[in-house]
Design an enzyme around this catalytic site. Structure first.
Site, mmCIF file in Angstrom:
data_model
loop_
_atom_site.group_PDB
_atom_site.id
_atom_site.type_symbol
_atom_site.label_atom_id
_atom_site.label_comp_id
_atom_site.label_asym_id
_atom_site.label_seq_id
_atom_site.Cartn_x
_atom_site.Cartn_y
_atom_site.Cartn_z
ATOM 1 N N ARG A 1 15.554 -49.622 18.685
ATOM 2 C CA ARG A 1 15.731 -49.918 20.126
ATOM 3 C C ARG A 1 15.361 -48.583 20.818
ATOM 4 N NH1 ARG A 1 19.942 -53.731 18.766
ATOM 5 N NH2 ARG A 1 18.818 -55.554 19.518
ATOM 6 N N ASP B 1 16.578 -67.802 21.249
ATOM 7 C CA ASP B 1 16.861 -67.867 23.015
ATOM 8 C C ASP B 1 15.635 -67.706 23.551
ATOM 9 O OD1 ASP B 1 16.546 -65.221 21.947
ATOM 10 O OD2 ASP B 1 18.167 -64.476 23.183
ATOM 11 N N ASP C 1 18.903 -65.625 17.720
ATOM 12 C CA ASP C 1 19.649 -66.060 18.488
ATOM 13 C C ASP C 1 18.828 -67.470 19.019
ATOM 14 O OD1 ASP C 1 21.656 -64.190 18.516
ATOM 15 O OD2 ASP C 1 20.409 -62.884 19.867
ATOM 16 N N ASP D 1 13.868 -61.080 23.088
ATOM 17 C CA ASP D 1 13.219 -61.066 24.533
ATOM 18 C C ASP D 1 13.115 -59.648 24.927
ATOM 19 O OD1 ASP D 1 16.116 -60.433 24.645
ATOM 20 O OD2 ASP D 1 16.407 -61.692 26.410
ATOM 21 N N THR E 1 13.982 -63.726 16.187
ATOM 22 C CA THR E 1 15.382 -63.536 16.577
ATOM 23 C C THR E 1 16.321 -64.565 16.095
ATOM 24 O OG1 THR E 1 17.020 -63.251 18.512
ATOM 25 C CG2 THR E 1 14.897 -64.474 19.046
ATOM 26 N N GLY F 1 16.517 -56.471 17.513
ATOM 27 C CA GLY F 1 17.458 -56.912 16.495
ATOM 28 C C GLY F 1 16.589 -57.666 15.506
ATOM 29 N N ARG G 1 24.944 -63.893 22.680
ATOM 30 C CA ARG G 1 25.241 -63.285 23.798
ATOM 31 C C ARG G 1 25.221 -64.093 25.011
ATOM 32 N NH1 ARG G 1 23.256 -58.011 22.923
ATOM 33 N NH2 ARG G 1 24.634 -57.730 21.259
HETATM 34 P P1 ADP Z 1 15.328 -58.027 21.390
HETATM 35 O O1 ADP Z 1 13.968 -57.751 21.009
HETATM 36 O O2 ADP Z 1 15.886 -58.345 19.882
HETATM 37 O O3 ADP Z 1 15.643 -58.515 22.457
HETATM 38 P P2 ADP Z 1 16.233 -55.314 22.662
HETATM 39 O O4 ADP Z 1 16.594 -56.139 23.953
HETATM 40 O O5 ADP Z 1 16.804 -54.286 22.477
HETATM 41 O O6 ADP Z 1 16.011 -56.312 21.337
HETATM 42 O O7 ADP Z 1 14.797 -54.774 22.898
HETATM 43 C C1 ADP Z 1 14.027 -54.099 21.961
HETATM 44 C C2 ADP Z 1 13.233 -53.068 22.539
HETATM 45 O O8 ADP Z 1 12.248 -53.632 23.483
HETATM 46 C C3 ADP Z 1 14.091 -52.061 23.602
HETATM 47 O O9 ADP Z 1 14.641 -51.318 22.765
HETATM 48 C C4 ADP Z 1 12.971 -51.536 24.488
HETATM 49 O O10 ADP Z 1 12.168 -50.584 23.861
HETATM 50 C C5 ADP Z 1 11.951 -52.706 24.610
HETATM 51 N N1 ADP Z 1 12.139 -53.213 25.862
HETATM 52 C C6 ADP Z 1 13.344 -54.079 26.301
HETATM 53 N N2 ADP Z 1 13.217 -54.351 27.505
HETATM 54 C C7 ADP Z 1 12.071 -53.811 28.074
HETATM 55 C C8 ADP Z 1 11.473 -53.735 29.330
HETATM 56 N N3 ADP Z 1 11.922 -54.318 30.258
HETATM 57 N N4 ADP Z 1 10.454 -52.918 29.309
HETATM 58 C C9 ADP Z 1 9.711 -52.178 28.234
HETATM 59 N N5 ADP Z 1 10.122 -52.347 27.009
HETATM 60 C C10 ADP Z 1 11.415 -53.109 26.987
#
Ligand code: ADP
Length: 319
Positions: free
Chosen positions: A72, A129, A127, A103, A125, A11, A171
């Site tokens: 993503r 968080d 958030d 995260d 972010t 995000g 969330r």
């Molecule tokens: P944010 O970073 O804002 O929390 P996301 O949760 O969508 O956003 O995570 C962003 C990207 O990070 C995901 O689309 C994926 O490519 C990568 N990612 C998320 N979780 C994992 C994981 N457990 N292992 C490897 N890459 C991850």
């Protein structure tokens, strides 16, 4: 270390550009070369990587979003995807990677670090968080956007003597709801960290009405339930009509506040310092206005703590 990379992922958040700028300028200042990885881990896998110069990050400190774009990427959650990413980094001669994101992005950075490619995480972010930091980049700007909206909604709530339910982002973490609710003088704040009791809320609204209060603002974090669902719950319990406002993605945009720009500049520069010191696999943050860093692999062993005292205060001030 001669060459580093930087990416933004997940995000987007206002202030990410200021962080990218700080990483690039600090690195070049110290004689490093910097490569921008575009579209998050997607671009990492596909080799969407370009050299950044001092001028590449000119005129962006005040802009929301991220010039590196964000994405993503499901493939990056797999071992094969991560291996492709590391291959690209090697191909471009990149020795350390700065990951700016939330995260999920951190979990990606953890995976790269586990596989021997050192990353440094910067919390970006809205958030707020991420453990190990009092503030994430973008939170302050989002908060100010929400406050502006609450103030406007309050005007119409007062004129029409209405109760408004305002749904904000968050969330798993109630930080945006709590801070904006406190700053916006909301009567009730619903956060994912504290299961709400509808009877308590009804009682609070009733007491307010008894002492002549004709309007109310209720802030609901999306992680609790949608604003519409909560309005229905309230209607079922009291027959009270409310208006619902869902703030949505406007919370992600806009020019970053001075606070977020300064935070992003400090954290971005610190991330580069760590790489220069040969310390990969770290996550940077700010605690009591001091820059800190942690082992990125252990970061999620620490909880993200919402300020419960502040939550209690919000209740005390909204009687
Ligand atoms: P944010 O970073 O804002 O929390 P996301 O949760 O969508 O956003 O995570 C962003 C990207 O990070 C995901 O689309 C994926 O490519 C990568 N990612 C998320 N979780 C994992 C994981 N457990 N292992 C490897 N890459 C991850």
């Amino acid at each position: 270390m001669k060459r580093i990379g930087v990416l933004t992922s997940g995000g987007d958040a206002p202030g990410m550009n200021a962080a990218v700028r700080a990483v690039v300028r600090k690195a070049i200042y110290h004689g490093l070369e910097v490569y921008g990885v575009y579209q998050g881990y997607n671009g990492l896998i596909n080799g969407n990587i370009k050299k950044l110069e001092l001028g590449s990050v000119g005129d962006i400190i005040h802009r929301g979003g991220t010039i590196l774009r964000s994405a993503r990427c499901e493939e990056f959650k797999t071992k094969e995807g991560q291996a492709k990413g590391i291959e690209q980094l090697k191909k471009f001669g990149i020795e350390g990677l700065v990951v700016i994101g939330g995260d999920g992005s951190y979990r990606g950075a953890q995976k790269l670090t586990e596989q021997g490619f050192p990353c440094v995480g910067i919390p970006g972010t809205i958030d707020n968080d991420i453990p190990g930091t009092d503030f994430t980049i973008g939170f302050d700007t989002a908060l100010n956007t929400v406050i502006e909206a609450i103030d406007k909604i309050r005007d119409t709530a007062t004129s029409h003597e209405r109760t408004f339910v305002i749904e904000v982002m968050g969330r798993d973490a109630g930080d945006i709801a709590l801070w904006s609710g406190l700053a916006g003088g909301a009567e009730t704040i619903l956060i994912p960290e504290d299961p709400f009791n509808i009877d308590e809320i009804v009682e609070r609204l009733r007491k307010g009405q008894e002492r002549g209060k004709k309007h109310s603002i209720i802030v609901v974090a999306e992680g609790v339930m949608s604003g519409t669902e909560f309005a229905q719950k309230l209607k079922d319990a009291t027959n009270m009509e409310t208006r619902v406002s869902v703030l949505g993605h406007i919370q992600r945009g806009g020019s970053p506040t001075a606070f977020d720009r300064v935070l992003a500049s400090r954290l971005g520069a610190r991330a580069v310092e760590l790489l220069l010191e040969g310390k990969g696999g770290r996550a940077v943050g700010i605690v009591n206005n001091k820059l800190v860093d942690y082992d990125i692999l252990e970061l999620f062993d620490m909880p993200h703590q919402l300020d419960l005292k502040m939550y209690e205060l919000s209740k005390e001030l909204s009687i």
